[in-house]
Design a protein around this motif. Structure first.
Motif, PDB file in Angstrom:
ATOM      1  N   ALA A  24      35.703  55.877  44.882  1.00 46.77           N
ATOM      2  CA  ALA A  24      34.651  56.113  43.891  1.00 46.77           C
ATOM      3  C   ALA A  24      35.092  57.159  42.874  1.00 46.77           C
ATOM      4  O   ALA A  24      34.787  57.047  41.682  1.00 46.77           O
ATOM      5  N   LYS A  25      35.826  58.178  43.331  1.00 45.60           N
ATOM      6  CA  LYS A  25      36.335  59.200  42.413  1.00 45.60           C
ATOM      7  C   LYS A  25      37.322  58.595  41.413  1.00 45.60           C
ATOM      8  O   LYS A  25      37.306  58.933  40.237  1.00 45.60           O
ATOM      9  N   VAL A  26      38.176  57.710  41.906  1.00 47.38           N
ATOM     10  CA  VAL A  26      39.147  57.058  41.022  1.00 47.38           C
ATOM     11  C   VAL A  26      38.427  56.212  39.982  1.00 47.38           C
ATOM     12  O   VAL A  26      38.741  56.268  38.787  1.00 47.38           O
ATOM     13  N   PHE A  27      37.442  55.433  40.422  1.00 52.35           N
ATOM     14  CA  PHE A  27      36.679  54.604  39.487  1.00 52.35           C
ATOM     15  C   PHE A  27      35.976  55.457  38.438  1.00 52.35           C
ATOM     16  O   PHE A  27      36.045  55.165  37.237  1.00 52.35           O
ATOM     17  N   LEU A  28      35.302  56.517  38.859  1.00 50.74           N
ATOM     18  CA  LEU A  28      34.606  57.378  37.903  1.00 50.74           C
ATOM     19  C   LEU A  28      35.590  58.129  37.006  1.00 50.74           C
ATOM     20  O   LEU A  28      35.287  58.396  35.842  1.00 50.74           O
ATOM     21  N   GLY A  29      36.759  58.457  37.526  1.00 56.98           N
ATOM     22  CA  GLY A  29      37.785  59.102  36.710  1.00 56.98           C
ATOM     23  C   GLY A  29      38.278  58.189  35.599  1.00 56.98           C
ATOM     24  O   GLY A  29      38.451  58.618  34.459  1.00 56.98           O
ATOM     25  N   ILE A  30      38.497  56.922  35.947  1.00 61.28           N
ATOM     26  CA  ILE A  30      38.911  55.944  34.942  1.00 61.28           C
ATOM     27  C   ILE A  30      37.808  55.738  33.911  1.00 61.28           C
ATOM     28  O   ILE A  30      38.065  55.688  32.704  1.00 61.28           O
ATOM     29  N   LEU A  31      36.569  55.642  34.366  1.00 62.32           N
ATOM     30  CA  LEU A  31      35.431  55.471  33.456  1.00 62.32           C
ATOM     31  C   LEU A  31      35.275  56.675  32.540  1.00 62.32           C
ATOM     32  O   LEU A  31      35.054  56.517  31.327  1.00 62.32           O
ATOM     33  N   THR A  32      35.406  57.870  33.082  1.00 58.95           N
ATOM     34  CA  THR A  32      35.310  59.083  32.282  1.00 58.95           C
ATOM     35  C   THR A  32      36.403  59.131  31.225  1.00 58.95           C
ATOM     36  O   THR A  32      36.151  59.436  30.057  1.00 58.95           O
ATOM     37  N   THR A  33      37.629  58.820  31.637  1.00 53.68           N
ATOM     38  CA  THR A  33      38.751  58.811  30.697  1.00 53.68           C
ATOM     39  C   THR A  33      38.530  57.794  29.582  1.00 53.68           C
ATOM     40  O   THR A  33      38.773  58.078  28.402  1.00 53.68           O
ATOM     41  N   LEU A  34      38.049  56.617  29.947  1.00 58.85           N
ATOM     42  CA  LEU A  34      37.774  55.578  28.961  1.00 58.85           C
ATOM     43  C   LEU A  34      36.715  56.034  27.954  1.00 58.85           C
ATOM     44  O   LEU A  34      36.869  55.834  26.742  1.00 58.85           O
ATOM     45  N   LEU A  35      35.671  56.666  28.425  1.00 59.01           N
ATOM     46  CA  LEU A  35      34.618  57.139  27.519  1.00 59.01           C
ATOM     47  C   LEU A  35      35.125  58.236  26.586  1.00 59.01           C
ATOM     48  O   LEU A  35      34.781  58.262  25.406  1.00 59.01           O
ATOM     49  N   ILE A  36      35.967  59.134  27.102  1.00 59.76           N
ATOM     50  CA  ILE A  36      36.539  60.182  26.257  1.00 59.76           C
ATOM     51  C   ILE A  36      37.416  59.568  25.172  1.00 59.76           C
ATOM     52  O   ILE A  36      37.352  59.954  24.002  1.00 59.76           O
ATOM     53  N   VAL A  37      38.224  58.586  25.552  1.00 61.56           N
ATOM     54  CA  VAL A  37      39.086  57.909  24.577  1.00 61.56           C
ATOM     55  C   VAL A  37      38.250  57.164  23.540  1.00 61.56           C
ATOM     56  O   VAL A  37      38.577  57.177  22.351  1.00 61.56           O
ATOM     57  N   LEU A  38      37.164  56.535  23.967  1.00 60.39           N
ATOM     58  CA  LEU A  38      36.305  55.821  23.013  1.00 60.39           C
ATOM     59  C   LEU A  38      35.639  56.766  22.017  1.00 60.39           C
ATOM     60  O   LEU A  38      35.524  56.450  20.829  1.00 60.39           O
ATOM     61  N   VAL A  39      35.194  57.923  22.483  1.00 61.51           N
ATOM     62  CA  VAL A  39      34.615  58.909  21.567  1.00 61.51           C
ATOM     63  C   VAL A  39      35.671  59.365  20.568  1.00 61.51           C
ATOM     64  O   VAL A  39      35.411  59.432  19.359  1.00 61.51           O
ATOM     65  N   ALA A  40      36.858  59.655  21.071  1.00 59.64           N
ATOM     66  CA  ALA A  40      37.941  60.096  20.190  1.00 59.64           C
ATOM     67  C   ALA A  40      38.312  59.011  19.187  1.00 59.64           C
ATOM     68  O   ALA A  40      38.500  59.282  17.995  1.00 59.64           O
ATOM     69  N   GLU A  41      38.415  57.787  19.665  1.00 61.43           N
ATOM     70  CA  GLU A  41      38.771  56.675  18.785  1.00 61.43           C
ATOM     71  C   GLU A  41      37.709  56.453  17.705  1.00 61.43           C
ATOM     72  O   GLU A  41      38.028  56.133  16.564  1.00 61.43           O
ATOM     73  N   SER A  42      36.450  56.647  18.054  1.00 61.29           N
ATOM     74  CA  SER A  42      35.388  56.455  17.058  1.00 61.29           C
ATOM     75  C   SER A  42      35.490  57.483  15.943  1.00 61.29           C
ATOM     76  O   SER A  42      35.230  57.167  14.780  1.00 61.29           O
ATOM     77  N   ARG A  43      35.899  58.710  16.273  1.00 59.97           N
ATOM     78  CA  ARG A  43      36.045  59.749  15.248  1.00 59.97           C
ATOM     79  C   ARG A  43      37.181  59.395  14.292  1.00 59.97           C
ATOM     80  O   ARG A  43      37.089  59.626  13.093  1.00 59.97           O
ATOM     81  N   ILE A  44      38.259  58.836  14.851  1.00 58.65           N
ATOM     82  CA  ILE A  44      39.401  58.457  14.017  1.00 58.65           C
ATOM     83  C   ILE A  44      39.063  57.202  13.213  1.00 58.65           C
ATOM     84  O   ILE A  44      39.364  57.114  12.022  1.00 58.65           O
ATOM     85  N   TYR A  45      38.431  56.225  13.847  1.00 62.91           N
ATOM     86  CA  TYR A  45      38.092  54.968  13.181  1.00 62.91           C
ATOM     87  C   TYR A  45      37.150  55.194  12.000  1.00 62.91           C
ATOM     88  O   TYR A  45      37.301  54.576  10.949  1.00 62.91           O
ATOM     89  N   LEU A  46      36.187  56.082  12.171  1.00 68.97           N
ATOM     90  CA  LEU A  46      35.243  56.373  11.092  1.00 68.97           C
ATOM     91  C   LEU A  46      35.841  57.293  10.033  1.00 68.97           C
ATOM     92  O   LEU A  46      35.180  57.611   9.044  1.00 68.97           O
ATOM     93  N   GLN A  47      37.058  57.724  10.242  1.00 68.68           N
ATOM     94  CA  GLN A  47      37.800  58.571   9.316  1.00 68.68           C
ATOM     95  C   GLN A  47      37.078  59.877   9.003  1.00 68.68           C
ATOM     96  O   GLN A  47      37.069  60.355   7.870  1.00 68.68           O
ATOM     97  N   VAL A  48      36.474  60.455  10.036  1.00 65.83           N
ATOM     98  CA  VAL A  48      35.829  61.753   9.856  1.00 65.83           C
ATOM     99  C   VAL A  48      36.706  62.882  10.384  1.00 65.83           C
ATOM    100  O   VAL A  48      36.418  64.054  10.122  1.00 65.83           O
ATOM    101  N   HIS A  49      37.759  62.533  11.148  1.00 58.16           N
ATOM    102  CA  HIS A  49      38.701  63.532  11.653  1.00 58.16           C
ATOM    103  C   HIS A  49      40.097  62.928  11.686  1.00 58.16           C
ATOM    104  O   HIS A  49      40.259  61.717  11.795  1.00 58.16           O
ATOM    105  N   TYR A  50      41.076  63.809  11.633  1.00 58.55           N
ATOM    106  CA  TYR A  50      42.454  63.386  11.829  1.00 58.55           C
ATOM    107  C   TYR A  50      42.740  63.280  13.319  1.00 58.55           C
ATOM    108  O   TYR A  50      42.051  63.876  14.149  1.00 58.55           O
ATOM    109  N   PHE A  51      43.806  62.536  13.657  1.00 59.88           N
ATOM    110  CA  PHE A  51      44.198  62.389  15.052  1.00 59.88           C
ATOM    111  C   PHE A  51      44.471  63.744  15.697  1.00 59.88           C
ATOM    112  O   PHE A  51      44.072  63.997  16.830  1.00 59.88           O
TER     113      PHE A  51
END
Length: 76
Positions: A24-51
């Motif tokens: 369960a920890k591994v699954f939640l760790g993967i889910l957490t990582t995915l959500l962090i990456v999606l938030v980061a990607e949305s900031r870059i995609y919307l061109q409001v921040h640099y990488f």
């Protein structure tokens, strides 16, 4: 957004996985990582921040949650 999202998601991960089994920890760790990456990607995609800004925000969030856990005596 990247910093606060990272702090919030990692805090929820640490708080909810205290008494869970390893799978369960591994699954939640993967889910957490995915959500962090999606938030980061949305900031870059919307061109409001640099990488580099988003990456620095993620590292800052990891630093803060690690510091908070270390001061509280919790393992991350």
């Amino acid at each position: 957004h990247a910093t606060f999202g990272t702090i919030l998601l990692l805090f929820l991960y640490v708080y909810t996985t205290r008494n869970l089994k390893t799978s369960a920890k591994v699954f939640l760790g993967i889910l957490t990582t995915l959500l962090i990456v999606l938030v980061a990607e949305s900031r870059i995609y919307l061109q409001v921040h640099y990488f580099s800004d988003v990456l620095a925000g993620i590292f800052l969030g990891i630093f803060w949650i690690s510091l908070a856990c270390a001061l509280a005596g919790k393992r991350v």
